[in-house]
Design an enzyme around this catalytic site. Structure first.
Site, PDB file in Angstrom:
ATOM      1  N   LEU A 112       0.839  -1.199   0.000  1.00  0.00           N
ATOM      2  CA  LEU A 112       0.000   0.000   0.000  1.00  0.00           C
ATOM      3  C   LEU A 112       0.873   1.247   0.000  1.00  0.00           C
ATOM      4  O   LEU A 112       0.625   2.200  -0.744  1.00  0.00           O
ATOM      5  CB  LEU A 112      -0.934  -0.010   1.212  1.00  0.00           C
ATOM      6  CG  LEU A 112      -1.828   1.201   1.423  1.00  0.00           C
ATOM      7  CD1 LEU A 112      -2.736   1.439   0.227  1.00  0.00           C
ATOM      8  CD2 LEU A 112      -2.668   1.016   2.698  1.00  0.00           C
ATOM      9  N   TYR A 113       1.909   1.231   0.814  1.00  0.00           N
ATOM     10  CA  TYR A 113       2.827   2.368   0.880  1.00  0.00           C
ATOM     11  C   TYR A 113       4.121   1.947   1.565  1.00  0.00           C
ATOM     12  O   TYR A 113       4.168   0.933   2.273  1.00  0.00           O
ATOM     13  CB  TYR A 113       2.200   3.534   1.662  1.00  0.00           C
ATOM     14  CG  TYR A 113       1.914   3.210   3.120  1.00  0.00           C
ATOM     15  CD1 TYR A 113       2.828   3.521   4.125  1.00  0.00           C
ATOM     16  CD2 TYR A 113       0.726   2.582   3.488  1.00  0.00           C
ATOM     17  CE1 TYR A 113       2.564   3.210   5.449  1.00  0.00           C
ATOM     18  CE2 TYR A 113       0.464   2.275   4.811  1.00  0.00           C
ATOM     19  CZ  TYR A 113       1.381   2.588   5.792  1.00  0.00           C
ATOM     20  OH  TYR A 113       1.115   2.269   7.100  1.00  0.00           O
ATOM     21  N   GLY A 128       6.680   3.709   4.263  1.00  0.00           N
ATOM     22  CA  GLY A 128       6.672   4.841   5.178  1.00  0.00           C
ATOM     23  C   GLY A 128       7.612   5.943   4.718  1.00  0.00           C
ATOM     24  O   GLY A 128       8.761   5.672   4.337  1.00  0.00           O
ATOM     25  N   HIS A 181      -3.926  -2.642  -2.587  1.00  0.00           N
ATOM     26  CA  HIS A 181      -3.753  -3.183  -1.235  1.00  0.00           C
ATOM     27  C   HIS A 181      -2.981  -4.496  -1.212  1.00  0.00           C
ATOM     28  O   HIS A 181      -2.802  -5.094  -0.141  1.00  0.00           O
ATOM     29  CB  HIS A 181      -5.141  -3.373  -0.599  1.00  0.00           C
ATOM     30  CG  HIS A 181      -5.160  -3.433   0.880  1.00  0.00           C
ATOM     31  ND1 HIS A 181      -5.461  -4.580   1.576  1.00  0.00           N
ATOM     32  CD2 HIS A 181      -4.903  -2.483   1.815  1.00  0.00           C
ATOM     33  CE1 HIS A 181      -5.407  -4.341   2.873  1.00  0.00           C
ATOM     34  NE2 HIS A 181      -5.070  -3.082   3.050  1.00  0.00           N
ATOM     35  N   LYS A 229      -0.070  -7.138  -0.913  1.00  0.00           N
ATOM     36  CA  LYS A 229       1.234  -7.177  -0.247  1.00  0.00           C
ATOM     37  C   LYS A 229       1.992  -8.390  -0.793  1.00  0.00           C
ATOM     38  O   LYS A 229       1.783  -9.527  -0.366  1.00  0.00           O
ATOM     39  CB  LYS A 229       1.077  -7.282   1.270  1.00  0.00           C
ATOM     40  CG  LYS A 229      -0.041  -6.423   1.860  1.00  0.00           C
ATOM     41  CD  LYS A 229       0.176  -4.941   1.644  1.00  0.00           C
ATOM     42  CE  LYS A 229      -1.096  -4.146   1.948  1.00  0.00           C
ATOM     43  NZ  LYS A 229      -1.580  -4.221   3.323  1.00  0.00           N
ATOM     44  N   ASP A 258      13.934 -12.858  -6.168  1.00  0.00           N
ATOM     45  CA  ASP A 258      14.336 -13.957  -7.044  1.00  0.00           C
ATOM     46  C   ASP A 258      13.209 -14.986  -7.133  1.00  0.00           C
ATOM     47  O   ASP A 258      12.211 -14.725  -7.750  1.00  0.00           O
ATOM     48  CB  ASP A 258      15.653 -14.575  -6.563  1.00  0.00           C
ATOM     49  CG  ASP A 258      16.831 -13.640  -6.749  1.00  0.00           C
ATOM     50  OD1 ASP A 258      16.737 -12.701  -7.575  1.00  0.00           O
ATOM     51  OD2 ASP A 258      17.843 -13.793  -6.043  1.00  0.00           O
TER      52      ASP A 258
END
Length: 526
Positions: free
Chosen positions: A101-102, A104, A190, A192, A197
């Site tokens: 999502l982002y 920091g 959203h 993750k 590799d």
């Protein structure tokens, strides 16, 4: 035993398959026999084993990967998660791809690790996909995008690629008038996916300091080239539907967003209808089950990638919601599964009504729902609208427990709140873990677990992009490790009663009603 099925890039009759990078770039390659052998017809459900009752339907919904149980590593907490990330960044030889999502805006240590790896290995490429709204929210102040843009300047766009996905649901006047943070309620990137590799970490955690220190999540390392390549195809296709972050010394933010000429479709802000049509052609084929072929290896563990890409698919052929609802439905209707046990957890207690009802009808011998307490909710103490959300989620948990009581299920289903200190105070943690574990009748540990980014909310199933891995295993050691994960995530969880929710600090007030309205308005969680 569960058998591994071979697959390769296949041209399906009457279906046009568009994959990112084409089959000679980042795609999955496996050998198929020259003569296709159809799989044997499935026996009627009544003759299937309890596990096969579930997998027989999953095989019709999702691609499947057959792996060895020791190819799955379960990470326990945020500090270990960050240590593993840094180790894998340092040891990557060819590629790093990170979907989050982002990042920091102050997480310089992670960026320093990426920079060191790029300097050490000239063959290494790094690609990062974040959300356009969340990743640029603080601009022109320091933001995720401004933190990462210098990597492009230093190593060039050939080695460092920064992509940001922008939802096609937020355009025109709505985009102009909605304030930042609130506008994120119309959809986010959203997923993750942390690929290095030939290994990938599936998680619900983002890449920021709290997720590396004091925010509990889940993290599974899948040490499989085929699975890593599969999610890379999903990742690359999403990148081809996204803006690029380009360094811009003249811009006060330090970057600008560009729509690459290599993206075949118009941008989501220019023509959302055409954008979705093109996205559907590119993504829908990747969600189809693989053609069956002769087995290569006997294994006892299966991985089903489950994706929810609703904003980009018309018609919607996402696989997460259909697979999850089918599994939970079978728990309550299939005789061989009656008496199963389950644990369900989400950082934000706002499961969709259909999932809630199916869980209540699942006839478990015992079951636990774990959610963050208000003092472990990431929005606790936030300013403005988001500060009301912990009360709203707690209200939903109370309503769920009230329904459990009214239906006479109090002996079977428990609701627990997770709290470790108070978030945003010294020693305080927040809770962000999500997933489900299912233990079949007569067994001691889970055979099934779902791990990934989804919060199982209306927003997850209508607005955001989600990626998950469903684990189905007969391996006793992996079952044991899944059971340990299920238990340690409850180390700081306390069972709640209706009397607990009747206490003064839990009473429903006008501010909770406002919070509920806001939760509904934005589809689940800001």
């Amino acid at each position: 035993m569960i058998t591994r099925r071979a697959f390769t890039c296949v041209k399906l009759q009457r279906r046009q398959i568009i994959t990112a990078g084409r089959c000679n770039h980042g795609s999955i390659q496996r050998r198929l026999a020259s003569t296709f052998v159809p799989p044997p017809a499935s026996p009627p459900p009544s003759s299937l084993s309890p596990l096969s009752v579930i997998t027989s339907e999953l095989d019709k919904i999702s691609p499947r990967f057959d792996i060895d149980a020791d190819e799955i590593e379960i990470i326990r907490g945020p500090v270990e998660f960050f240590d593993v990330l840094k180790t894998k960044i340092a040891s990557a030889k060819r590629r790093i791809y990170l979907s989050t999502l982002y990042v920091g805006w102050a997480d310089h240590e992670l960026v320093a690790n990426l920079r060191d790896a790029l300097k050490k290995n000239p063959d290494l490429t790094v690609s990062i996909l974040t959300d356009a709204l969340r990743g640029t929210r603080e601009a022109p102040k320091p933001s995720c995008a401004s933190l990462l843009a210098p990597l492009v300047t230093e190593f060039g766009p050939e080695r460092v690629e920064l992509c940001v996905y922008h939802t096609p649901n937020l355009t025109g006047l709505r985009k102009k008038i909605l304030p930042k943070r609130i506008n994120e309620g119309w959809g986010l990137q959203h997923m993750k996916l942390y690929g290095f590799d030939d290994e990938i970490i599936m998680s619900g955690a983002n890449l920021s300091t709290d997720y590396f220190t004091n925010r509990q999540d889940r993290y599974h390392v899948l040490k499989s080239k085929d699975i890593t390549d599969y999610f890379y195809n999903i990742y690359r296709t999403t990148c081809s539907l996204s803006y690029r972050v380009a360094p811009s010394p003249s811009d006060p933010s330090g970057f600008e967003l560009q729509w690459p000429s290599t993206n075949a479709q118009p941008s989501p802000l220019e023509d959302p209808t055409s954008y979705i049509a093109t996205a559907t052609k590119a993504l829908a084929p990747l969600l189809l089950p693989f053609p069956s072929g002769p087995s290569e290896k006997s294994t006892d563990t299966r991985i089903y990638p489950l994706l929810q890409l609703t904003p980009l698919l018309k018609p919607d052929t996402s696989t997460e919601h259909p697979a999850l609802t089918d599994i939970i439905t079978k728990l309550g209707t299939e005789p061989s599964l009656v008496g199963s046990k389950w644990t369900f957890t989400a950082g934000y207690f706002n499961m969709t009504p259909d999932i809630r009802d199916l869980l209540l009808k699942s006839n478990p011998s015992s079951a636990v729902v774990v959610a963050a307490s208000p003092w472990a909710n990431g929005f606790y103490g936030s300013k403005g609208v988001s500060g009301l959300l912990p009360a709203g989620y707690t209200y939903l948990a109370r309503r769920f427990l009230d329904t459990v009581s009214r239906r006479g299920l109090g002996e079977n289903i428990a609701v627990k709140e997770w709290r470790r200190g108070t978030v945003n105070t010294p020693g305080g943690w927040s809770y962000h873990a999500k997933g489900i574990w299912i233990t079949l009748p007569g067994q001691q540990n889970p055979s099934i677990s779902l791990v990934g980014s989804s919060n199982y909310t209306k927003r997850s199933y209508s607005l955001d992009l989600e990626a998950n891995a469903l684990i189905v295993t007969q391996n006793p050691d992996l079952q044991r490790r899944l059971g340990e994960e299920e238990k340690w995530l409850q180390d700081y969880a306390t069972e709640m009663t209706l009397d607990d929710y009747a206490k003064t600090e839990r009473r429903v007030g006008l501010h909770v009603r406002v919070a509920m309205w806001i939760v509904t308005l934005v589809g689940g969680a800001l």
